[in-house]
Design an enzyme around this catalytic site. Structure first.
Site, PDB file in Angstrom:
ATOM      1  N   HIS A 191      41.292 -32.171  25.433  1.00  0.00           N
ATOM      2  CA  HIS A 191      40.863 -31.006  26.204  1.00  0.00           C
ATOM      3  C   HIS A 191      39.457 -31.152  26.767  1.00  0.00           C
ATOM      4  O   HIS A 191      39.093 -30.466  27.714  1.00  0.00           O
ATOM      5  CB  HIS A 191      41.028 -29.739  25.371  1.00  0.00           C
ATOM      6  CG  HIS A 191      42.461 -29.356  25.258  1.00  0.00           C
ATOM      7  ND1 HIS A 191      43.265 -29.808  24.235  1.00  0.00           N
ATOM      8  CD2 HIS A 191      43.262 -28.642  26.083  1.00  0.00           C
ATOM      9  CE1 HIS A 191      44.485 -29.355  24.430  1.00  0.00           C
ATOM     10  NE2 HIS A 191      44.531 -28.649  25.533  1.00  0.00           N
ATOM     11  N   GLU A 433      56.769 -28.389  25.788  1.00  0.00           N
ATOM     12  CA  GLU A 433      55.817 -29.475  25.523  1.00  0.00           C
ATOM     13  C   GLU A 433      56.087 -30.168  24.197  1.00  0.00           C
ATOM     14  O   GLU A 433      55.297 -30.986  23.742  1.00  0.00           O
ATOM     15  CB  GLU A 433      54.372 -28.978  25.612  1.00  0.00           C
ATOM     16  CG  GLU A 433      54.069 -27.677  24.910  1.00  0.00           C
ATOM     17  CD  GLU A 433      52.629 -27.190  25.150  1.00  0.00           C
ATOM     18  OE1 GLU A 433      51.837 -27.888  25.785  1.00  0.00           O
ATOM     19  OE2 GLU A 433      52.326 -26.083  24.679  1.00  0.00           O
ATOM     20  N   ASP A 457      51.070 -32.533  26.298  1.00  0.00           N
ATOM     21  CA  ASP A 457      51.578 -32.544  24.929  1.00  0.00           C
ATOM     22  C   ASP A 457      52.949 -33.198  24.843  1.00  0.00           C
ATOM     23  O   ASP A 457      53.256 -33.869  23.861  1.00  0.00           O
ATOM     24  CB  ASP A 457      51.642 -31.110  24.371  1.00  0.00           C
ATOM     25  CG  ASP A 457      50.289 -30.675  23.841  1.00  0.00           C
ATOM     26  OD1 ASP A 457      49.648 -31.489  23.139  1.00  0.00           O
ATOM     27  OD2 ASP A 457      49.864 -29.554  24.138  1.00  0.00           O
ATOM     28  N   CYS A 504      52.824 -28.113  34.584  1.00  0.00           N
ATOM     29  CA  CYS A 504      51.398 -27.755  34.603  1.00  0.00           C
ATOM     30  C   CYS A 504      50.543 -28.772  33.861  1.00  0.00           C
ATOM     31  O   CYS A 504      49.335 -28.602  33.761  1.00  0.00           O
ATOM     32  CB  CYS A 504      51.177 -26.350  34.062  1.00  0.00           C
ATOM     33  SG  CYS A 504      51.590 -26.181  32.322  1.00  0.00           S
TER      34      CYS A 504
HETATM   35  C1  PEP Z   1      50.040 -29.568  28.330  1.00  0.00           C
HETATM   36  O1  PEP Z   1      50.161 -29.803  27.127  1.00  0.00           O
HETATM   37  O2  PEP Z   1      50.490 -30.311  29.225  1.00  0.00           O
HETATM   38  C2  PEP Z   1      49.291 -28.380  28.791  1.00  0.00           C
HETATM   39  C3  PEP Z   1      49.279 -28.027  30.051  1.00  0.00           C
HETATM   40  O3  PEP Z   1      48.600 -27.678  27.869  1.00  0.00           O
HETATM   41  P1  PEP Z   1      47.226 -28.188  27.210  1.00  0.00           P
HETATM   42  O4  PEP Z   1      46.756 -29.384  27.975  1.00  0.00           O
HETATM   43  O5  PEP Z   1      46.261 -27.064  27.276  1.00  0.00           O
HETATM   44  O6  PEP Z   1      47.641 -28.523  25.810  1.00  0.00           O
HETATM   45 MG    MG Z   2      49.731 -28.286  25.704  1.00  0.00          MG
END
Ligand code: PEP
Ligand code: MG
Length: 581
Positions: A191, A433, A457, A504
């Site tokens: 992140h 995910e 994920d 996403c």
């Molecule tokens: C993902 O896991 O692709 C996602 C969009 O959520 P995050 O990156 O916040 O875990």
């Molecule tokens: Mg995620």
């Protein structure tokens, strides 16, 4: 000049003076002492050691009086560590023989000790590592090498170099002064990387140990496109990068002209192109670049960017601001995705052995209703102001989805009883995910209004690769054929059940991979605001048929590397403007 290779996580190039930060955000530059000042430096070190020893002894006595001998033993142990003959000998050697400053020697030697203890992977020794860090900090404080200046207090343009940066530290960086950052550890899917993209801050992580090679006055080039950093560049290299900065500026200028054009393929197929945000202020970047809405609002950053736990009102204000500014465009609010690399305080910050497999995300929310309920109430209240949709992260079992949905109902009843304005008929979706959710998707689609694939994920859990670990970063590829097959399955199930689906994860923001997703039938991509125009350019440069051909071919390849090489080849054919030289 020294060129180092790391992992590119946020594009762009920056040039500037280095600011080396310690883990806790303080600056310990490498400094060599003049030969005739070495004795004085050694005396300074001795004085600091004596002062810290006195403080520890004082703390030991005071603690023993109020909490008993056992508790006071913590300080006895720290005293023992401080007086450890090997430690003292090494400090003395560095200052007297290598002429290092006392500050730098303390920082390096104690850091080696604490790192060695931490590597043993034993929780008790890991706590000892924290004790060593504590001693280090106290010594540095005595030496005047650290003040309590937090990261957010940087007031001049710098390139930040650090062992690591947490997502919340990154979120709190002041974009006006921090031009880029580089870290020794970290992987492309963490992140910290995502926040860097959100801030449009060039970043390279996972470089490996390099901070020792950085002098206090170093100048640094960060190439976030290729994952390269250059320390003390020569003139030719500087000229080369200055030219690239100019080229990038003119490309951004050209891309910005696309802002009001639709995200549609050359043969007229509409693609929904929305933005992923972490903070309310990012809505302006989304609108400026012509995003069709917010496809993912990572609300946990509200939690991570403030010292106090956000109240229902804080949530409500943030969501209302976003939905009002988006002025009728849809806003998908993802409920708290705390845990793993996004840690909070209190019960959330307890150590877990495998945090990415632990109490994170929806699991944590469902077990901490004091956390979850205020957020859901705020979402339903803010929905009065516009098109809000709610999405649950990391859904793995149908029971979790049902529990979360039930809670939305309960909260709506509460609001109704209290006479507080709210809307409860908002669309409810889930992130896909976890491979289990893909496998069981036929069941999930009956109970949601929309799906969004979180490829960050999904790749991590499918490939068994920690998304923020630099040692296995080469294995972490959303273009891996195994991940592609799962995505293909999601599209098929969503289509046959008439459920809207988006992607996403970061995969969508890579133009080549975006074309592949479109070829697999994805019609909604959600990307960081900084990537909106780039992806739009790719979409507008191809036909649906070309994307489908790309997908057919890619699905026959055996390895992520082959897929990416092929995508690069297609991108250079269809959208050569986007290829980084
Ligand atoms: C993902 O896991 O692709 C996602 C969009 O959520 P995050 O990156 O916040 O875990
Ligand atoms: Mg995620």
């Amino acid at each position: 000049m020294l060129e180092l290779q790391g992992i590119p996580v946020s594009p762009g190039i920056a040039i500037g003076p280095a600011l080396v930060l310690d883990l806790d955000g303080y600056r310990i530059p490498k400094k060599i002492i003049a030969t005739d000042a070495v004795d004085e430096e050694f005396a300074r070190l001795r004085k600091a050691v004596t002062a810290v020893a006195q403080q520890l002894d004082g703390q030991r006595k005071a603690t023993s009086e109020v909490a008993g001998e056992t508790t006071a033993d913590i300080f006895s142990a720290q005293l023992q560590m401080l007086h450890d003959p090997r430690l003292q000998a090494e400090l003395g050697r560095r200052v007297r023989l290598e002429h290092q400053s006392a500050d730098y020697a303390v920082n390096r030697v104690l850091r080696q000790y604490s790192d060695a203890l931490r590597r043993l992977d034993n929780p008790i020794l890991s706590d000892r590592a924290d004790d060593v860090r504590d001693i280090e900090k106290q010594l540095l404080f005595e030496l005047g090498a650290v003040n309590e200046q937090p990261l957010s207090d940087i007031t001049e343009p710098v390139i930040l170099l650090s062992r690591t940066l947490t997502p919340s530290e990154t979120a709190n960086l002041d974009r006006r002064f921090v031009r880029a950052f580089c870290t020794e550890i970290g992987g492309s899917g963490g992140h910290t990387a995502i926040v860097a993209k959100g801030l449009e801050l060039p970043a390279v992580v996972g470089i490996g140990p390099f901070l020792d090679s950085v002098s206090a006055s170093a100048r640094v080039i960060v190439d976030g496109d290729r994952g390269v950093i250059v320390l003390d560049p020569d003139d030719a290299t500087l000229d080369h990068y200055r030219r690239r900065i100019k080229d990038q500026e003119s490309l951004s200028q050209k891309l910005s002209e696309l802002r009001s054009l639709p995200a549609e393929t050359a043969d007229g197929h509409q693609i929904r192109l929305t933005a992923n945000i972490e903070f309310p202020h990012e809505t302006s970047a989304c609108i400026e670049r012509g995003g069709d809405g917010i496809g993912l609002y990572r609300t946990e950053f509200l939690y991570l960017s403030s010292d106090d736990e956000p109240s229902e009102e804080d949530h409500y204000q943030a969501y209302s601001q976003v939905v009002r500014e988006m002025d009728g465009r849809p806003v998908v609010i993802r409920t708290l995705d705390l845990g793993a690399d996004k840690m909070g305080r209190g019960p959330l910050s307890e150590r877990e052995y495998n945090p990415f497999l632990g109490l994170r995300s929806i699991r944590l929310s469902l077990r901490n209703l004091d956390l979850f309920r205020p957020q859901l109430r705020a979402i339903l209240r803010a929905a009065v102001h516009g098109d809000i949709r709610v999405m649950f992260p990391l859904i793995t079992t149908i029971a979790e989805l049902r529990q979360a949905r039930m809670l939305v109902k309960v909260v709506a009843e509460d609001l109704k009883d209290a006479g507080i304005p709210y809307r409860s008929d908002i669309p409810i979706g889930m992130m896909v995910e976890v491979p289990a959710a893909v496998v069981m998707l036929e069941h999930f689609v009956k109970e949601v209004d929309f799906l969004s694939i979180g490829t960050n994920d999904l790749a991590q859990y499918t490939l068994a690769v920690d998304r923020s670990n630099e040692y296995v970063a080469d294995l972490y590829q959303s273009s891996d054929p195994a991940v592609l097959r799962l995505i293909q399955r999601c599209v098929a199930v969503a289509d046959s059940n008439n459920i809207p689906l988006s992607v996403c994860g970061e995969m969508s923001s890579n133009p080549g991979r975006a074309l592949l997703l479109m070829g697999l039938g994805v019609r909604h991509l959600s990307v960081p605001p900084g990537a909106l125009t780039r992806v739009k350019k790719a979409i507008r440069s191809v036909t649906t048929e070309q994307c489908e051909q790309i997908a057919v071919r890619a699905m026959n390849l055996e390895a992520a590397r082959d897929v990416d090489m092929y995508l690069l080849d297609r991108l250079s054919k269809y959208v050569p403007e986007l290829i980084v030289s």
